[in-house]
Design a protein around this motif. Structure first.
Motif, mmCIF file in Angstrom:
data_model
loop_
_atom_site.group_PDB
_atom_site.id
_atom_site.type_symbol
_atom_site.label_atom_id
_atom_site.label_comp_id
_atom_site.label_asym_id
_atom_site.label_seq_id
_atom_site.Cartn_x
_atom_site.Cartn_y
_atom_site.Cartn_z
ATOM 1 N N LEU A 6 49.032 41.938 45.617
ATOM 2 C CA LEU A 6 48.068 42.820 44.958
ATOM 3 C C LEU A 6 48.721 43.519 43.769
ATOM 4 C CD1 LEU A 6 45.370 44.312 44.781
ATOM 5 C CD2 LEU A 6 46.237 45.908 46.472
ATOM 6 N N MET A 10 47.483 43.002 40.032
ATOM 7 C CA MET A 10 46.989 44.128 39.257
ATOM 8 C C MET A 10 47.873 44.383 38.054
ATOM 9 S SD MET A 10 44.169 44.783 40.492
ATOM 10 C CE MET A 10 43.836 46.107 39.361
ATOM 11 N N THR A 49 43.096 38.068 44.378
ATOM 12 C CA THR A 49 43.353 39.456 43.984
ATOM 13 C C THR A 49 42.137 40.322 44.268
ATOM 14 O OG1 THR A 49 44.908 38.766 42.278
ATOM 15 C CG2 THR A 49 43.976 40.971 42.064
ATOM 16 N N ILE A 53 41.848 43.632 46.754
ATOM 17 C CA ILE A 53 41.367 44.946 46.302
ATOM 18 C C ILE A 53 40.214 45.430 47.170
ATOM 19 C CG2 ILE A 53 40.295 46.205 44.380
ATOM 20 C CD1 ILE A 53 41.713 44.163 42.517
ATOM 21 N N ASP A 54 39.378 44.506 47.617
ATOM 22 C CA ASP A 54 38.201 44.810 48.439
ATOM 23 C C ASP A 54 38.640 45.085 49.882
ATOM 24 O OD1 ASP A 54 35.643 45.018 49.528
ATOM 25 O OD2 ASP A 54 35.308 42.852 49.537
ATOM 26 N N THR A 55 39.251 46.236 50.093
ATOM 27 C CA THR A 55 39.880 46.546 51.378
ATOM 28 C C THR A 55 38.907 46.674 52.544
ATOM 29 O OG1 THR A 55 39.886 48.904 50.845
ATOM 30 C CG2 THR A 55 41.877 47.637 50.303
ATOM 31 N N VAL A 61 33.872 45.644 45.079
ATOM 32 C CA VAL A 61 34.942 46.614 44.914
ATOM 33 C C VAL A 61 34.333 47.940 44.465
ATOM 34 C CG1 VAL A 61 36.979 47.189 43.536
ATOM 35 C CG2 VAL A 61 36.658 44.855 44.380
ATOM 36 N N GLU A 65 38.241 51.796 45.659
ATOM 37 C CA GLU A 65 39.127 50.642 45.863
ATOM 38 C C GLU A 65 39.807 50.243 44.554
ATOM 39 O OE1 GLU A 65 36.995 48.223 49.519
ATOM 40 O OE2 GLU A 65 36.057 48.141 47.529
ATOM 41 N N LEU A 66 39.066 50.258 43.473
ATOM 42 C CA LEU A 66 39.633 49.908 42.174
ATOM 43 C C LEU A 66 40.694 50.918 41.762
ATOM 44 C CD1 LEU A 66 39.573 47.949 39.800
ATOM 45 C CD2 LEU A 66 37.771 49.353 38.790
ATOM 46 N N ALA A 69 43.834 50.361 43.787
ATOM 47 C CA ALA A 69 44.535 49.165 43.320
ATOM 48 C C ALA A 69 45.274 49.423 42.010
ATOM 49 C CB ALA A 69 43.544 48.019 43.147
#
Length: 77
Positions: A6, A10, A49, A53-55, A61, A65-66, A69
């Protein structure tokens, strides 16, 4: 290992000038960003990726979350 991937993913996105949440447009008005919406703004983002990010595994997202990240601190006004 997932966190490393990740971070690497990122980091490549951050290399793009002026990377900011505002650059991603929520075209469907859902309040979050789909892979299609993120990829439209940043074509180099991979599905892997995006999924990292989409936990919450919602398929989108959120701003939180963004921000996580990107290593940004969310503030409320």
């Amino acid at each position: 290992m997932k966190k490393i991937a990740l971070t690497i993913g990122m980091t490549s996105l951050l290399a793009a000038p002026l990377f900011a949440q505002a650059a991603i447009e929520d075209t469907d008005g859902s309040g979050a960003y789909s892979f299609t919406e993120v990829a439209a703004a940043y074509p180099d983002v991979t599905e892997e990726t995006f999924l990292a990010i989409d936990t919450d595994a919602s398929g989108e997202v959120s701003d939180i979350e963004l921000s996580v990240a990107l290593g940004e601190e969310m503030t409320t006004e």
